[in-house]
Design a protein around this motif. Structure first.
Motif, short mmCIF file in Angstrom:
data_model
loop_
_atom_site.label_atom_id
_atom_site.label_comp_id
_atom_site.label_asym_id
_atom_site.label_seq_id
_atom_site.Cartn_x
_atom_site.Cartn_y
_atom_site.Cartn_z
N GLY A 69 0.82 -1.22 0.00
CA GLY A 69 0.00 0.00 0.00
C GLY A 69 0.84 1.26 0.00
N TYR A 101 -10.50 -1.07 -5.92
CA TYR A 101 -9.59 -0.50 -6.92
C TYR A 101 -8.23 -0.21 -6.29
N HIS A 102 -8.22 0.38 -5.10
CA HIS A 102 -6.97 0.71 -4.40
C HIS A 102 -6.26 -0.55 -3.92
N TRP A 103 -7.03 -1.54 -3.44
CA TRP A 103 -6.46 -2.80 -2.98
C TRP A 103 -5.76 -3.52 -4.14
N TRP A 128 -13.17 0.88 -3.00
CA TRP A 128 -12.00 0.47 -2.20
C TRP A 128 -11.19 -0.60 -2.91
N GLU A 131 -7.25 4.01 3.24
CA GLU A 131 -6.93 2.63 2.85
C GLU A 131 -6.07 1.95 3.91
N LYS A 150 -4.70 -2.35 -6.96
CA LYS A 150 -3.55 -1.57 -7.45
C LYS A 150 -2.30 -1.91 -6.64
N TRP A 178 -1.11 4.64 -0.70
CA TRP A 178 -2.44 4.54 -0.08
C TRP A 178 -2.69 5.76 0.81
#
Length: 357
Positions: free
Chosen positions: A120, A231-233, A229, A129, A235, A125
């Motif tokens: 992250g 999407y960020h995980w 959320w 996140e 990535k 992040w």
């Protein structure tokens, strides 16, 4: 049968497929893919016959659609994720897979959370996140149960390290709570009072927010969703080439909790009590779920004992060779029972004695 080492037997208008200890894990996927392949070829008019992977007689069954939830495939009862279903959909497959037990992927990597936090950090992040990731690993909740928390859920508990939340199948009703560390509590409050306040319509801090306000917000001030959320995980996982479904954080939590129970409990009664507490905390609808994790630790314990036996055998072998050097002319003494007469003995003991003749 040849490639996947399955046993197949006839049953009325269909076939039962039974996996063996040599069978691969993806038999069910293979059967499903084959069924879909024929379906697509028929739709494209490249196959003019009926789908050979479908039991045509089952289609006529009037109970075929009983208990079906549209677009909602059910997990098995052992997964502990859904309420029991009294009715079930009758499969129309020609090959019906049996004895295919669900097994969660047990994750025993003690450093997994820190690998995720590092991932992250590499993709920058936000504090949001970071907080969610910490709460997933420390609380054992599903992603949606964390992401959809409200300020009222957090205030409802007497401890600042806890928050009430819903469970899968509770239809939003708060039926359990999640717990997290003091460090995560500090991160959460910092997020609410600083980062979240920037995107709040009135820049409100924790004390000013109403109970129904969502804990997590998007950059445009709307409630954060699991889809946003993820999407960020993803990535972060892609950046570090990690293949980790967020639900695995829940399995990691249970594995780690079980390890703590076994390593710190002093009696069997304490182990049982603490396992029951874990079942209550996880709110499993099926208590048998924990047996899968117990099996994992039973195997681990056996490996420890077995390895210790290997070490002892190695030491005895060294001792044996040392004695042989010191007593070259001495014959080894063996004690053998020459006759058991009319003694009553267990069958296993008799079998062992036969090997000494």
């Amino acid at each position: 049968m040849n490639e996947m080492y399955c046993k197949v037997r006839e049953k009325d208008t269909f076939r039962f497929v039974n996996k063996t200890n040599k069978s691969i894990k993806t038999v069910s996927r293979f059967l499903s893919a084959l069924k879909s392949f024929y379906k697509s070829q028929i739709r494209l008019k490249k196959y003019k016959y009926s789908n050979p992977m479908i039991d045509s007689y089952t289609i006529l069954n009037e109970h075929k659609n009983v208990g079906v939830r549209k677009d909602k495939p059910r997990m098995p009862s052992e997964a502990g994720t859904e309420e029991p279903n009294l009715t079930r959909r009758l499969t129309d497959s020609y090959f019906k897979l049996i004895n295919d037990e669900w097994q969660p992927e047990i994750i025993g990597d003690k450093f997994l959370p820190f690998e995720v936090y590092k991932a992250g950090k590499k993709v920058n992040w936000s504090l949001r996140e970071q907080v969610i990731a910490h709460m997933l690993f420390e609380g054992g909740a599903r992603a949606s149960e964390v992401i959809e928390l409200t300020i009222g859920d957090y205030r409802a508990r007497n401890s600042f390290q806890e928050a009430e939340t819903f469970n899968k199948g509770s239809h939003g009703k708060r039926v359990k709570f999640i717990r997290f560390s003091k460090d995560t509590t500090k991160l959460l409050m910092r997020y609410i009072n600083k980062e979240r306040a920037k995107y709040d319509e009135s820049q409100r801090t924790f004390d000013e927010l109403p109970n129904d306000a969502p804990v997590f917000l998007t950059a445009v001030g709307t409630p954060f969703t699991r889809q946003s959320w993820y999407y960020h995980w993803k990535k972060a996982m892609d950046k570090c080439e990690m293949k980790l479904n967020p639900h695995k954080t829940r399995h990691w939590f249970v594995t780690t909790s079980m390890r703590e129970i076994y390593e710190t409990s002093k009696t069997d009664a304490e182990i049982t009590q603490r396992k029951n507490q874990l079942i209550q905390y996880m709110k499993w609808s099926n208590k048998d779920t924990i047996q899968i994790y117990e099996h994992y630790f039973d195997e681990g314990k056996h490996r420890e004992i077995h390895n210790q036996m290997f070490e002892n055998m190695k030491k005895l072998e060294e001792e044996y060779h040392k004695q042989k050097k010191n007593n070259k002319n001495k014959k080894p003494k063996l004690t053998v029972l020459e006759s058991v007469g009319n003694m009553e003995m267990d069958e296993d003991i008799l079998e062992m004695l036969e090997g000494l003749e």
